[in-house]
Design a protein around this motif. Sequence first.
Motif: not given
Length: 223
Positions: A38-45
């Motif tokens: 229901g929502y967007s989140v990204h993992s950034v490295s």
Amino acid sequence: MDPTTIVDLSHKLNSNVQIYPGDPQFSCRPYATIVKDGYSVHSVSLGSHTGTHIDAPSHFFADGTTIDQIPLSSLFAPLVIVDLRKNHLQDRQAITWACLKPYAELMSPGVVLVLHTGWYAHWGSPKYFEHPFITRDTAEKIVERGVRIVGVDTLSPDETEYQGVGGLQGFGAHEVFLGVGGMIVENLTGLDNLQGQTHIGLVPLNLEGCDGSPVRAFAWKAM
């Protein structure tokens, strides 16, 4: 600032970002999605010197200023462009003071000095690692004139060792610029798009205790 004159000088961070040999790779992956969560989140490295970025003095000096200790006010400054394209610089060619001397009178405390080699056109290819570099004595002459922020459209102001080639010059430019409490901006792009822009802004992340940060670099015309 006239916002209509802003020119972005930053590379996009994506799967094609070119990394200094041995540095951490960049990744940006979905962690949550709209379809599933229901929502967007990204993992950034990423490493602290990924893409268009700024080196703080602590990059080379243990007691040097870290990126969070640098006043933002010092990262918005008059822009001095040294156009080296007419020099037709070759692979791994040293940038000597003779190349910069015609611009010496423009070098002064408070400006950001940017060397426009045109090498960013090779971004994403092996040739990008073969960039020209600033000699130590040239760096010393720049800081003698009070310049404390130097930007390049290459992977590094020093020669980059790549696949066993180069790197014998060491890190003279880094040691000189950062050694006086200065900063280095690397991997600038889009310099061909400048049309009389007078100032530059460099906005790093507020990373506590860190030796550098990706930046959104941009230039504009003063009103």
